[in-house]
Design a protein around this motif. Structure first.
Motif, short mmCIF file in Angstrom:
data_model
loop_
_atom_site.label_atom_id
_atom_site.label_comp_id
_atom_site.label_asym_id
_atom_site.label_seq_id
_atom_site.Cartn_x
_atom_site.Cartn_y
_atom_site.Cartn_z
N ILE A 15 0.82 -1.21 0.00
CA ILE A 15 0.00 0.00 0.00
C ILE A 15 0.86 1.26 0.00
CG2 ILE A 15 -1.80 1.23 1.25
CD1 ILE A 15 -2.69 -1.58 0.41
N SER A 32 -2.76 0.24 -4.30
CA SER A 32 -2.57 -1.06 -3.68
C SER A 32 -2.08 -2.01 -4.76
CB SER A 32 -3.90 -1.56 -3.10
OG SER A 32 -3.79 -2.85 -2.60
N TYR A 55 -6.41 0.25 5.64
CA TYR A 55 -5.18 -0.18 4.97
C TYR A 55 -3.98 0.70 5.31
CZ TYR A 55 -7.64 -3.41 1.80
OH TYR A 55 -8.36 -4.44 1.25
#
Length: 108
Positions: A23, A32, A107
């Motif tokens: 990421i 990503s 994330y």
């Protein structure tokens, strides 16, 4: 603020068995780099973020809102926020580059 990344230096995050992502995120956009092992599955899910992706290598069967297609080469896809989708890598695995807007906080 600006940043530079080399994917080799980004620690992978496991998303599902056989599926990892590296990421890189800015304030309003997230990349990503997703690697899927041969025949790995990303289960059906949805999220509020708009997602656009491009195949980097391999093949992937991608289902968006019930429609399934096989992607390869440099093909692109778009998943609107809130729409269910899933993916299954081909027998040789797959790599895809996904962009999310806004970034997915889980994330970071």
């Amino acid at each position: 603020m600006y940043s530079f990344w080399n994917p080799e230096g980004i620690p992978p995050r496991t998303l599902a068995p056989g599926v990892t992502a590296k990421i890189a995120s800015g304030e309003k956009l997230m990349f990503s780099l997703v690697t899927l092992a041969p025949n790995a599955v990303v289960p059906t899910h949805s999220h509020p973020h708009e997602q656009m992706g491009m195949m980097v290598s391999g093949t992937m069967e991608f289902t968006i809102a019930g429609e399934t297609r096989v992607f390869s080469g440099n093909e692109l896809y778009l998943v609107p926020g809130g729409v269910s989708h899933s993916a299954t890598a081909g027998p040789g695995g797959a790599v895809a580059l996904d962009a999310f807007s806004p970034p997915r906080e889980e994330y970071r």
